[in-house]
Enzyme design. Structure first.
Site, PDB file in Angstrom:
ATOM      1  N   ARG A   1       4.279 -11.648 -12.810  1.00  0.00           N
ATOM      2  CA  ARG A   1       3.499 -10.738 -12.114  1.00  0.00           C
ATOM      3  C   ARG A   1       2.113 -10.217 -12.831  1.00  0.00           C
ATOM      4  NH1 ARG A   1       4.062  -6.804  -7.920  1.00  0.00           N
ATOM      5  NH2 ARG A   1       3.372  -4.591  -8.425  1.00  0.00           N
TER       6      ARG A   1
ATOM      7  N   ILE B   1      -1.831  -4.808  -4.757  1.00  0.00           N
ATOM      8  CA  ILE B   1      -0.532  -5.825  -4.799  1.00  0.00           C
ATOM      9  C   ILE B   1       0.805  -4.860  -4.599  1.00  0.00           C
ATOM     10  CG2 ILE B   1      -0.538  -5.598  -7.357  1.00  0.00           C
ATOM     11  CD1 ILE B   1       0.819  -8.319  -7.802  1.00  0.00           C
ATOM     12  N   SER B   2       1.586  -5.133  -3.627  1.00  0.00           N
ATOM     13  CA  SER B   2       2.552  -4.188  -3.354  1.00  0.00           C
ATOM     14  C   SER B   2       3.798  -4.058  -4.427  1.00  0.00           C
ATOM     15  CB  SER B   2       3.574  -4.697  -2.186  1.00  0.00           C
ATOM     16  OG  SER B   2       2.716  -5.340  -1.270  1.00  0.00           O
ATOM     17  N   GLN B   3       4.442  -2.558  -4.547  1.00  0.00           N
ATOM     18  CA  GLN B   3       5.202  -2.541  -5.314  1.00  0.00           C
ATOM     19  C   GLN B   3       6.354  -3.550  -5.512  1.00  0.00           C
ATOM     20  OE1 GLN B   3       7.536   0.580  -3.528  1.00  0.00           O
ATOM     21  NE2 GLN B   3       8.666   1.284  -5.363  1.00  0.00           N
TER      22      GLN B   3
ATOM     23  N   PHE C   1       0.941   0.309   3.532  1.00  0.00           N
ATOM     24  CA  PHE C   1       0.040  -1.096   3.441  1.00  0.00           C
ATOM     25  C   PHE C   1      -1.404  -0.959   3.815  1.00  0.00           C
ATOM     26  CE2 PHE C   1       4.237  -2.956   3.168  1.00  0.00           C
ATOM     27  CZ  PHE C   1       4.048  -4.184   2.317  1.00  0.00           C
TER      28      PHE C   1
END
Ligand code: SAH
Length: 237
Positions: A60, A86-88, A227
């Protein structure tokens, strides 16, 4: 400068640049990633062993700017430039698990962003298509994914609201930006038995799992999420 301080500084800087320092640095990212999977993902109930293995494998930290890498494995979203995030990690794992991917599924992602989610998908299936509406992000993700050796991902710079009709139908579709309603073209491009995972709403959204069964659509609400919005029509297609 005091001699002892000088010596310490030289040793520290050499450690960073020499091989030993470098591998210690990498090992720390590996350790942080393992911990992320155990404490944030498995502890919250993600069970699919293939999803867990993919989350353990994809680095990541490589998908974000260098100054944010020390935070790459934290339990939160992070900025990736152009006002996007960038998402959790847990949300990436949850959405991926909901897609129930088999090795030969054809998957479409809307909102390439950094390319991280696409890489996770590419660990789980043969064919990944991903669409990004901001050209700098699309170009950066495409070249990074190429450098990392992902030959099964195709990146397109376009408005993902419209899907990718030439490649439809898709066994799975994942949307990582939030429209106000589920885009009709995405429902149309979902294969029979297909799964669509999508955040729907304005400020806060509901993560929805949509399934196409015998031509009919079944929608389940999963959890509230946040989001960036899906924007329309900026791409030169
Ligand atoms: N999945 C990404 C994170 C996505 S952030 C990752 O793993 O890094 C959401 C992304 O959706 C942003 O990059 C944003 O530019 C993009 N986006 C917003 N509206 C879009 C649209 N209509 N079509 C395609 N991409 C869109």
């Amino acid at each position: 400068m005091h001699l002892r301080l000088k010596v310490c500084l030289v040793v520290f800087i050499s450690a960073l640049f020499l091989n030993g320092g470098r591998s210690a640095w990498c090992q720390d990212f590996d350790r942080q990633r393992d911990e992320m999977v155990t404490k944030q993902i498995q502890a919250r109930g993600i069970k699919d062993v293939r999803v867990i293995a993919a989350m353990r494998k994809v680095k990541r930290h490589l998908f974000m700017p260098a100054y944010l890498r020390p935070k790459a494995y934290g339990d939160h979203p992070l900025p990736i430039g152009e006002g996007q995030t960038i998402s959790q990690p847990y949300i990436v794992a949850l959405m991926t698990e909901l897609l129930e991917l088999k090795g030969n599924d054809k998957v479409l992602e809307i909102g390439t962003g950094s390319g991280y989610q696409a890489a996770v998908l590419a660990e789980l299936t043969d064919e990944v298509y991903t669409i990004e509406i901001l050209r700098p992000l699309a170009e950066r993700a495409e070249s990074l994914l190429q450098d990392l050796g992902y030959e099964n991902i195709r990146v397109r710079y376009a408005d993902g609201f419209l899907g990718w009709p030439e490649q439809a139908p898709f066994d799975a579709i994942i949307v990582t930006c939030a429209p106000e309603n589920i885009p009709a073209p995405l429902i149309e491009q979902l294969a029979e038995g297909g799964r669509l995972v999508i955040p729907v709403g304005t400020n806060w959204q509901e993560l929805k799992l949509v399934k196409k069964i015998n031509g009919k659509i079944a929608v389940a609400n999963i959890i509230p999420v946040r989001f960036v919005p899906m924007v329309r029509d900026k791409a030169g297609q």
